[in-house]
Design an enzyme around this catalytic site. Structure first.
Site, PDB file in Angstrom:
ATOM      1  CE  LYS A   1      -0.460   2.257   3.774  1.00 14.75           C
ATOM      2  NZ  LYS A   1       0.765   2.565   4.499  1.00 14.75           N
TER       3      LYS A   1
ATOM      4  CE  LYS B   1       3.256   8.744  10.493  1.00 11.95           C
ATOM      5  NZ  LYS B   1       3.039   7.311  10.646  1.00 11.95           N
TER       6      LYS B   1
ATOM      7  CG  HIS C   1       1.027  -3.638   8.341  1.00 11.03           C
ATOM      8  ND1 HIS C   1       1.187  -2.379   7.850  1.00 11.03           N
ATOM      9  CD2 HIS C   1       1.087  -3.513   9.689  1.00 11.03           C
ATOM     10  CE1 HIS C   1       1.329  -1.531   8.848  1.00 11.03           C
ATOM     11  NE2 HIS C   1       1.281  -2.195   9.988  1.00 11.03           N
TER      12      HIS C   1
ATOM     13  CG  HIS D   1      -3.118   0.861   7.773  1.00  9.88           C
ATOM     14  ND1 HIS D   1      -2.778  -0.213   7.001  1.00  9.88           N
ATOM     15  CD2 HIS D   1      -1.962   1.551   7.967  1.00  9.88           C
ATOM     16  CE1 HIS D   1      -1.476  -0.174   6.738  1.00  9.88           C
ATOM     17  NE2 HIS D   1      -0.967   0.889   7.302  1.00  9.88           N
TER      18      HIS D   1
ATOM     19  CE  LYS E   1      -1.361  -3.527  13.183  1.00 13.86           C
ATOM     20  NZ  LYS E   1      -0.130  -3.392  13.948  1.00 13.86           N
TER      21      LYS E   1
ATOM     22  CD  GLU F   1       1.511   5.783  13.304  1.00 12.36           C
ATOM     23  OE1 GLU F   1       2.328   4.860  13.258  1.00 12.36           O
ATOM     24  OE2 GLU F   1       1.272   6.530  12.340  1.00 12.36           O
TER      25      GLU F   1
HETATM   26  C1  BG6 Z   1       2.460   2.058   7.796  1.00 17.00           C
HETATM   27  C2  BG6 Z   1       2.537   3.544   7.595  1.00 17.00           C
HETATM   28  O1  BG6 Z   1       1.700   1.452   6.780  1.00 17.00           O
HETATM   29  O2  BG6 Z   1       1.859   1.776   9.065  1.00 17.00           O
HETATM   30  C3  BG6 Z   1       3.308   4.198   8.734  1.00 17.00           C
HETATM   31  O3  BG6 Z   1       3.177   3.821   6.353  1.00 17.00           O
HETATM   32  C4  BG6 Z   1       2.715   3.805  10.071  1.00 17.00           C
HETATM   33  O4  BG6 Z   1       3.302   5.616   8.578  1.00 17.00           O
HETATM   34  C5  BG6 Z   1       2.582   2.301  10.178  1.00 17.00           C
HETATM   35  O5  BG6 Z   1       3.559   4.303  11.099  1.00 17.00           O
HETATM   36  C6  BG6 Z   1       1.837   1.895  11.433  1.00 17.00           C
HETATM   37  O6  BG6 Z   1       1.847   0.503  11.554  1.00 17.00           O
HETATM   38  P1  BG6 Z   1       1.785  -0.206  12.972  1.00 17.00           P
HETATM   39  O7  BG6 Z   1       1.581  -1.653  12.697  1.00 17.00           O
HETATM   40  O8  BG6 Z   1       3.078   0.121  13.654  1.00 17.00           O
HETATM   41  O9  BG6 Z   1       0.636   0.440  13.682  1.00 17.00           O
END
Ligand code: BG6
Length: 492
Positions: free
Chosen positions: A164, A342, A194, A256, A198, A232
């Site tokens: 993605k 972020k 991804h 996501h 999970k 995040e």
């Molecule tokens: C990624 C994004 O797909 O997912 C990142 O490009 C992000 O910016 C990350 O930090 C977050 O993934 P996870 O699994 O750490 O929540």
């Protein structure tokens, strides 16, 4: 033999019959960050857990200007595993894994080294192994790599995993799908997100459809609003080149968070197979109302414009919160609030369903100090690995008076199951792609629809509002959810 109602730890992770065929796995972009952080460590963990097929080879590839020899690639992999894997690169298991690694450079028009490396890997395996390409390359390179694989003949009968974000808007996603489908049939395309790998996201399906407890109240009659909240604490961590052209909406929300929404909002699928799951998820996407820019808050953390590689007047959002509406019988009138950004106060992964108030409020002191009503019971799914599920409700405080106190019941993944079999998201998804199971991957139709829904926002985005690092986002987020409140940080 487990005889109680806990998880049967004697059960193998992959049910009988779910062992992948022999494989040559080709990592395109093998010298890059994703390969180093996730793919090489993930493949080693799968190998160590005995989940890879008996015979497999891993071929790395990259443009010649950026390429490795076999020995260099093996050393690169060893360092990646040492830094990012739960398992150290040592002992006979590492040796066996390392022996499967080789490298072959490829550029459009000159793919001979890669072709030789793949042929050699197939010869070493014997028989007719499957080929799986993982496109761990920047989005701008997807199209040219796919076309290169098609022209070289390597793509024949192969499967492909695509990262993605898939496109940057409706037109580019459609063009990318056309490029892909010219080389790979849809049944051989695995668009990865991804978050869908999970464990706790899979558990949303289990929670909803394996129990008689929750599904009957999983609808507009009982739920007042839903929040999908992925703040995040990290900032862009030097990824200005990627982030400036992408922003939080494309990086996190349309990908996501919308995929999660599909799982939370879907109707019961006819079966737990790829076709049924994707069909139900895509049906949710079809009923999404096009995004209204008036219901979107875009934010940018203070100091972002001063980071290296960021334009001094950048309008890229590092935060997005929005209200999403689903026009179907189950969810009509129930707002879904999505938030991610972020440099926020905490890094969390939460889905929260808040239940409606009972029809009659007959208890005294049924309000918070700030005057808002108490007693919003909720179900909060924390899908951090390993994750937890919390039910919040009011209970009577002991004593002569009828006083209510907020309380909770918590299911904690880590304390309830043996974790040895747990796979990281990427490991889980690579395994599923090798098995040819598309259940946890996104479809062309689904992605197309999400970009369509996003069009009004992409055409007319509201201005970015500044927010302080370490906060929960710009002021506008409270207005967005009124009369409700964000579940984080106070858990109301
Ligand atoms: C990624 C994004 O797909 O997912 C990142 O490009 C992000 O910016 C990350 O930090 C977050 O993934 P996870 O699994 O750490 O929540």
């Amino acid at each position: 033999m487990a005889t109680d109602d806990r998880h049967d730890v004697t059960q193998p992770l992959a049910p009988a019959g779910r062992v992948p065929d022999d494989h040559v796995i080709v990592i395109c972009g093998a010298t890059g960050d994703l390969a180093r952080r996730k793919l090489l460590p993930g493949l080693f963990h799968l190998a160590k857990a005995g989940l890879l097929p008996a015979r497999y080879r891993v071929v790395g590839t990259a443009p010649a200007a950026d390429s490795f020899g076999d020995a260099e690639f093996r050393e690169h992999a060893r360092q990646a595993v040492a830094q990012f894997s739960r398992a150290a690169p040592e002992g006979p298991e590492w040796q066996a894994f390392e022996d499967t690694l080789s490298f072959g450079a490829a550029d459009p028009g000159e793919t001979t080294p890669l072709q030789s490396a793949v042929r050699e890997a197939e010869r070493a395996i014997g028989g007719s192994p499957r080929r799986l390409f993982h496109l761990a390359v920047p989005p701008v390179a997807f199209g040219s790599v796919v076309t290169m694989l098609g022209a070289s003949g390597l793509a024949e009968d192969a499967r492909v995993i695509v990262e993605k974000p898939f496109g940057t808007d409706l037109a580019s996603a459609r063009a990318l799908n056309d490029t892909l489908h010219a080389v790979f049939a849809e049944s051989r395309v695995f668009r990865i997100d991804h978050f869908l790998g999970k464990e706790s996201v899979d558990n949303i399906l289990a929670l909803r459809f394996a129990n008689g407890l929750f599904e009957p109240i999983w609808n507009r009659e009982h739920i007042s609003h839903v929040q999908i909240d992925v703040p995040e604490s990290i900032d862009i961590q030097g990824r200005a080149r990627f982030f400036e052209g992408t922003g939080t909406f494309r990086d996190m929300i349309v990908t996501h968070l919308f995929q999660l929404l599909g799982f939370v909002a879907m109707e019961p699928p006819a079966a737990l197979d790829a076709r049924s799951l994707r069909e139900e998820k895509d049906k949710v996407f079809r009923t999404l109302r096009p995004l209204d820019p008036a219901h979107v808050v875009r934010g940018q953390y203070e100091g972002y414009r001063g980071e290296q590689g960021v334009a001094p007047a950048s309008d890229t959002e590092t935060f997005a919160a929005l209200r999403v509406e689903i026009d179907n019988w189950r969810w009509a009138g129930v707002p879904f609030y999505l938030r991610s950004g972020k440099a926020l106060a905490e890094g969390r992964h939460m889905v929260t369903l808040t239940f409606r108030q009972p029809p009659l409020r007959m208890f005294p002191a049924d309000v918070h100090d700030d005057g808002t009503a108490r007693g919003c019971s909720s179900l909060a799914i924390d899908f951090d690995d390993p994750g937890s599920i919390t039910t919040r409700f009011l209970a009577k405080e002991p004593g002569p008076e009828m006083r209510l106190g907020q309380t909770e019941m918590v299911f904690d993944y880590a304390g309830s199951f043996v974790q040895d079999h747990a796979l990281e998201a990427y490991e889980h998804l690579i395994l599923e792609a090798m098995l040819g199971d598309q259940s946890l991957f996104t479809s062309a139709e689904g992605i197309d629809r999400l970009w369509e829904v996003a069009e009004p926002l992409l055409k007319d985005p509201p201005p970015v509002e500044p927010y302080a690092r370490g906060s929960w986002g710009p002021e506008g987020i409270h207005r967005l959810v009124r009369p409700h409140q964000w579940y984080l940080p106070d858990g109301r």
